[in-house]
Write a protein that holds these residues in place. Sequence first.
Motif, PDB file in Angstrom:
ATOM      1  N   ILE A  69       0.936  -1.344   0.001  1.00 53.21           N
ATOM      2  CA  ILE A  69       0.273   0.068   0.178  1.00 53.21           C
ATOM      3  C   ILE A  69       0.869   1.206  -0.010  1.00 53.21           C
ATOM      4  N   LEU A  70       0.608   2.149  -0.988  1.00 52.13           N
ATOM      5  CA  LEU A  70       1.469   3.336  -0.956  1.00 52.13           C
ATOM      6  C   LEU A  70       0.426   4.467  -0.217  1.00 52.13           C
ATOM      7  N   GLY A  71       0.726   5.108   0.721  1.00 52.53           N
ATOM      8  CA  GLY A  71       0.136   5.914   1.395  1.00 52.53           C
ATOM      9  C   GLY A  71      -0.552   5.249   2.685  1.00 52.53           C
ATOM     10  N   TYR A  72      -0.796   6.021   3.714  1.00 55.55           N
ATOM     11  CA  TYR A  72      -1.722   5.572   5.008  1.00 55.55           C
ATOM     12  C   TYR A  72      -2.481   6.415   5.235  1.00 55.55           C
ATOM     13  N   GLY A  73      -3.525   6.902   4.389  1.00 57.12           N
ATOM     14  CA  GLY A  73      -4.689   7.628   4.888  1.00 57.12           C
ATOM     15  C   GLY A  73      -5.922   6.932   5.132  1.00 57.12           C
ATOM     16  N   TRP A  74      -7.051   7.651   4.873  1.00 52.18           N
ATOM     17  CA  TRP A  74      -8.481   7.165   5.246  1.00 52.18           C
ATOM     18  C   TRP A  74      -8.844   6.153   4.004  1.00 52.18           C
ATOM     19  N   VAL A  75      -8.182   6.329   2.852  1.00 54.97           N
ATOM     20  CA  VAL A  75      -8.797   5.490   1.773  1.00 54.97           C
ATOM     21  C   VAL A  75      -7.906   4.214   1.783  1.00 54.97           C
ATOM     22  N   ALA A  76      -6.737   4.261   2.237  1.00 58.46           N
ATOM     23  CA  ALA A  76      -5.773   3.294   2.276  1.00 58.46           C
ATOM     24  C   ALA A  76      -6.228   2.213   3.443  1.00 58.46           C
ATOM     25  N   THR A  77      -7.027   2.361   4.600  1.00 54.19           N
ATOM     26  CA  THR A  77      -7.406   1.681   5.623  1.00 54.19           C
ATOM     27  C   THR A  77      -8.735   0.981   4.881  1.00 54.19           C
ATOM     28  N   ALA A  78      -9.250   1.443   4.035  1.00 54.87           N
ATOM     29  CA  ALA A  78     -10.472   0.687   3.300  1.00 54.87           C
ATOM     30  C   ALA A  78      -9.887  -0.356   2.574  1.00 54.87           C
ATOM     31  N   HIS A  79      -8.625   0.200   1.693  1.00 57.08           N
ATOM     32  CA  HIS A  79      -8.222  -0.869   0.793  1.00 57.08           C
ATOM     33  C   HIS A  79      -7.677  -2.189   1.528  1.00 57.08           C
TER      34      HIS A  79
END
Length: 341
Positions: free
Chosen positions: A8-18
């Motif tokens: 995973i590249l980035g660890y914001g809100w959408v990353a947690t959903a991915h």
Amino acid sequence: MKKYNVGILGYGWVATAHIAAINATQQAQVTAVCSARKLDGAELSAKHGGKITLYHDLDALLADKGLHAVSICSYPYDHAKQAVAAAKAGKHLIIEKPLALSWKDCLAIQKAVKEARLKTCVCFECRYSSQFLTTKAVLDQGLLGKLHYGEVDYYHGIGPWYGQFRWNTRKDAGGSSLLTAGCHALDALLLCLGNDVAEVTSYDTKSHSRIFKPYEYTTTSVTILKFRSGAVGKCAAVVDCLQPYYFHTHLVGSEGSLLDNKFHSNKLGGLNKHKWSELSMKLLDSGDVTDHPYQNQFEAFFDALEQGKEMPLTSLGDALKSHEIIFAAYRSAQTDTPVKL
């Protein structure tokens, strides 16, 4: 262990959903995260239920030979360079929308993916929602006949109460009302009417509310599409509204019409033409990424990898067509003239 390891590249809100959606598939798990944030690898692993290696450098993550794919969940202005780098490293791609903030960068992604012979999933996940799987089934069954008009509109006030607001107000991050969020509606319109667009005309404006004053770009647009079939489509993208989230859908054809979760069809004898019939589907009614149908989409992507095929519905080719029209709409609004494709 499952077959595919994903970084995973980035660890914001959408990353947690991915991460949650990827781990919930039968075929893949997240085994690496790359983020500039001060994170703890052990805490990440415990939170997401699997061994996750933490990286702070993109090149280091891409050098991980155990990774089969990467999911790009970073800021939009980083998407293109990260996607190109990942493709050159031989990683299959999941890319959050938008693909990039310019058509030039979209084409750079296309070139890198083609040269590396990789598969790509672009997160126009609304195509995998209950609403649009059902809507497409209604169309494929011919219940509306041949469509000559359709409108799919996106209403979602992205203000200070919304996490994305922090960076979304910037021109070099959000881009436009269509690019930052309304792209989901335009993409859904193309799903229904086809992508053979001949001409695009777009107008834009913005709210007078102080709430939305920080935006560096116009936050409401309406785009008219002229299709080579003769059909006409309309997409409004409104991110400066003060109302509940609403993904408006109205399709009109030679045998009937569909309005959100309601329809009428002359193909079904005995229906009362003065009343709508209702479809028992879940409507798109939230901008919360945890409510998005990522798992269905990612299952389809990993199935496509297994079969060595392009994924259905949200391949790079599908997404490029939507982006081409989005950037044409931007040019039209800027020049106050129609743009031919």
